[in-house]
Design a protein around this motif. Structure first.
Motif, short mmCIF file in Angstrom:
data_model
loop_
_atom_site.label_atom_id
_atom_site.label_comp_id
_atom_site.label_asym_id
_atom_site.label_seq_id
_atom_site.Cartn_x
_atom_site.Cartn_y
_atom_site.Cartn_z
N LEU A 103 0.81 -1.23 0.00
CA LEU A 103 0.00 0.00 0.00
C LEU A 103 0.84 1.27 0.00
CD1 LEU A 103 -2.83 -1.01 2.51
CD2 LEU A 103 -2.98 -0.87 0.02
N ALA A 104 2.13 1.14 0.22
CA ALA A 104 2.99 2.33 0.31
C ALA A 104 3.26 2.94 -1.06
CB ALA A 104 4.31 1.96 0.99
N ARG A 105 3.32 4.26 -1.08
CA ARG A 105 3.65 5.03 -2.28
C ARG A 105 4.87 5.90 -1.97
NH1 ARG A 105 0.93 1.64 -3.53
NH2 ARG A 105 -1.09 1.62 -4.62
N PRO A 106 5.53 6.42 -2.99
CA PRO A 106 6.72 7.24 -2.75
C PRO A 106 6.50 8.36 -1.75
CG PRO A 106 6.56 6.71 -5.07
CD PRO A 106 5.30 6.21 -4.44
N GLU A 107 5.31 8.98 -1.77
CA GLU A 107 5.05 10.09 -0.87
C GLU A 107 4.82 9.65 0.58
OE1 GLU A 107 1.14 9.19 -3.14
OE2 GLU A 107 3.32 9.23 -3.52
N HIS A 108 4.78 8.31 0.80
CA HIS A 108 4.57 7.79 2.15
C HIS A 108 5.88 7.40 2.83
CE1 HIS A 108 0.44 6.25 0.46
NE2 HIS A 108 0.39 7.54 0.82
N ALA A 109 7.01 7.85 2.30
CA ALA A 109 8.31 7.36 2.77
C ALA A 109 8.49 7.51 4.27
CB ALA A 109 9.43 8.09 2.03
N THR A 110 8.13 8.66 4.83
CA THR A 110 8.34 8.88 6.26
C THR A 110 7.54 7.91 7.10
OG1 THR A 110 8.82 11.22 5.91
CG2 THR A 110 8.16 10.55 8.13
N ASP A 111 6.27 7.76 6.77
CA ASP A 111 5.42 6.86 7.55
C ASP A 111 5.76 5.39 7.29
OD1 ASP A 111 3.95 8.75 8.98
OD2 ASP A 111 2.64 9.10 7.27
N LEU A 112 6.23 5.10 6.08
CA LEU A 112 6.67 3.73 5.80
C LEU A 112 7.83 3.36 6.71
CD1 LEU A 112 6.78 1.14 4.10
CD2 LEU A 112 8.22 2.37 2.46
N LEU A 113 8.80 4.25 6.83
CA LEU A 113 9.94 3.99 7.71
C LEU A 113 9.51 3.90 9.17
CD1 LEU A 113 12.60 6.33 6.07
CD2 LEU A 113 12.54 3.83 6.00
N ARG A 114 8.53 4.73 9.55
CA ARG A 114 8.03 4.71 10.93
C ARG A 114 7.42 3.35 11.27
NH1 ARG A 114 3.76 9.25 12.30
NH2 ARG A 114 5.61 10.51 11.82
N ILE A 115 6.59 2.83 10.35
CA ILE A 115 5.92 1.55 10.62
C ILE A 115 6.92 0.40 10.62
CG2 ILE A 115 4.21 -0.10 9.78
CD1 ILE A 115 2.68 2.28 8.57
N VAL A 116 7.78 0.37 9.59
CA VAL A 116 8.74 -0.73 9.49
C VAL A 116 9.72 -0.71 10.67
CG1 VAL A 116 10.62 -1.68 8.12
CG2 VAL A 116 8.53 -0.89 6.99
N GLY A 117 10.14 0.48 11.08
CA GLY A 117 11.02 0.59 12.24
C GLY A 117 10.35 0.09 13.50
N TRP A 118 9.08 0.42 13.65
CA TRP A 118 8.32 -0.04 14.82
C TRP A 118 8.20 -1.57 14.80
CZ3 TRP A 118 4.12 -2.86 16.21
CH2 TRP A 118 3.61 -2.67 17.50
N LEU A 119 7.90 -2.13 13.64
CA LEU A 119 7.78 -3.58 13.53
C LEU A 119 9.09 -4.27 13.88
CD1 LEU A 119 5.68 -3.93 10.25
CD2 LEU A 119 4.95 -4.58 12.55
N GLY A 120 10.22 -3.69 13.46
CA GLY A 120 11.51 -4.30 13.76
C GLY A 120 11.79 -4.37 15.24
N ALA A 121 11.51 -3.28 15.96
CA ALA A 121 11.80 -3.24 17.39
C ALA A 121 10.75 -4.00 18.21
CB ALA A 121 11.88 -1.80 17.86
N GLN A 122 9.49 -3.74 17.94
CA GLN A 122 8.42 -4.34 18.73
C GLN A 122 8.11 -5.78 18.33
OE1 GLN A 122 7.40 -2.72 21.48
NE2 GLN A 122 9.02 -1.33 20.80
N GLY A 123 8.44 -6.12 17.08
CA GLY A 123 8.21 -7.49 16.65
C GLY A 123 9.04 -8.48 17.45
#
Length: 372
Positions: A103-123
């Motif tokens: 679902l991510a688009r180029p303009e979603h870069a900041t929030d994409l990194l936010r979600i993926v970073g959260w998944l890495g730590a909290q996962g």
């Protein structure tokens, strides 16, 4: 809230249903005995909590972790195995990341990194909570074997060791032993192998019904022989050593060795890649393997030529000790070695004989009907 978070919220239910379908399709135990609790409700909950917390940069709460652990406990109570739960956790992680990526688009870069970073730590925290809960649900007698199996799977995958099993890790290096059985091993026997070695705190896990991995902090021979004894059938054995954090390559080497190793009922010497690298190369080259079978068929004319050559090479071509191992007179051994030369055209004591005939013997013993 960004468009990416909005899009993910709109598809929470769709993604949850897809997750349940994937678990049921991919995990065999979920087909025969699905979990008693509602997988769909939990799949919805975990996705909503992920979006709520990652949007604000908050970690999973103690309540979240307790809820996740409770689901792990219930999975254990209905009899689902450690390998099935490891598979589910892997599928869950892959699907969560893919859902965001799709679902991510180029303009979603900041929030994409936010979600993926959260998944890495909290996962990592969520996974540990789930497995800790699972361990609590297996029953008192199975707690140590289960913890050791979870440790084994973390070590051979080069994954972080969860805190609740970290105290069981006793070495900086381990020897990986892979045992390949001739056919599927019953679930009850699999459990017996894990429990028996757990008594000595040796991590063990089954990667498949015909493949078990023993993770030894030192010499592995005694544990391998014990496992083969419990399995009750000859096994192909392969070993390799590596440091913690580098055991995945060691596992890969040991697996390859085990697949070409002649099955043994009571292994005395555990093969490594240096012992069977020729056979490994032959197994991966069909044309060479087909050519080698001509020598196998010649040896099959007997008498007992394959067994004789195996003992001869196992004892470094020492006639006396090889004959003693075969319970025959050295002159009988000499006769059989002359017979090998007659039927193959190769002197078993020559450099060519060692290279060619030892590989032929190993392939004959490792592959059913190799000489047919």
């Amino acid at each position: 809230m960004s468009a990416l978070f909005d899009a993910l919220r709109e598809r929470v239910e769709v993604h949850a249903r897809s997750a349940v379908e994937t678990y049921t399709h991919e995990v065999s135990e979920y087909q025969s005995s699905p979990p008693a609790d509602d997988m769909y409700d939990f799949a919805v909950l975990i996705r909503r909590r992920t979006l709520d917390l990652s949007a604000t940069g908050q970690p999973l709460t103690d309540t979240d972790l307790a809820r996740i652990a409770d689901v792990g406990r219930r999975r254990a109570e209905v009899g689902l195995s450690v390998p099935s739960q490891e598979q589910v956790l892997g599928l869950h992680t892959a699907m969560m990341v893919r859902e965001v990526h799709d679902l991510a688009r180029p303009e979603h870069a900041t929030d994409l990194l936010r979600i993926v970073g959260w998944l890495g730590a909290q996962g990592v925290r969520a996974r540990a909570a789930y497995l800790r809960g699972y361990t609590r649900g297996v029953g008192a007698a199975q707690v140590l074997p289960t913890r050791l199996e979870i440790l084994a799977r973390a070590l051979i995958a080069d994954e972080p060791v969860a805190p609740f099993v970290a105290d069981l890790r006793v070495a900086a290096r381990y020897r990986i032993a892979v045992l390949t059985t001739p056919d599927r091993t019953a679930g009850r026997t699999q459990a017996e192998v894990i429990a028996a070695l757990a008594a000595d705190r040796i991590p063990v896990t089954w990667l498949a019904p015909d493949e078990v991995v023993i993770v030894c902090p030192g010499e592995a021979s005694a544990w391998v022989r014990r496992a083969v004894e419990l399995i009750g059938r000859p096994c192909g054995v392969g070993t390799a050593e590596g440091p913690v954090g580098g055991l995945a390559p060691a596992l890969a080497r040991a697996r390859e060795v085990s697949r070409v190793a002649p099955p043994e009922s009571s292994p005395e010497r555990l093969p490594e890649i240096a012992d069977l690298f020729v056979e490994m190369a032959v197994a991966g080259a069909p044309a060479v393997d087909h050519w080698l079978r001509t020598y196998a068929r010649a040896l099959a004319t007997g008498p007992d030529l394959v067994t004789t050559l195996r003992a001869y090479y196992a004892h470094d071509m020492n006639r006396v000790t090889a004959a003693a191992a075969l319970h025959i007179h050295p002159r009988t051994l000499d006769y059989r070695l002359r017979r090998v030369r007659d039927v193959t055209g190769v002197d078993p004591g020559s450099t060519l004989g060692v290279r060619l005939l030892s590989a032929t013997v190993a392939r004959t013993l490792a592959v059913r009907h190799y000489a047919d």
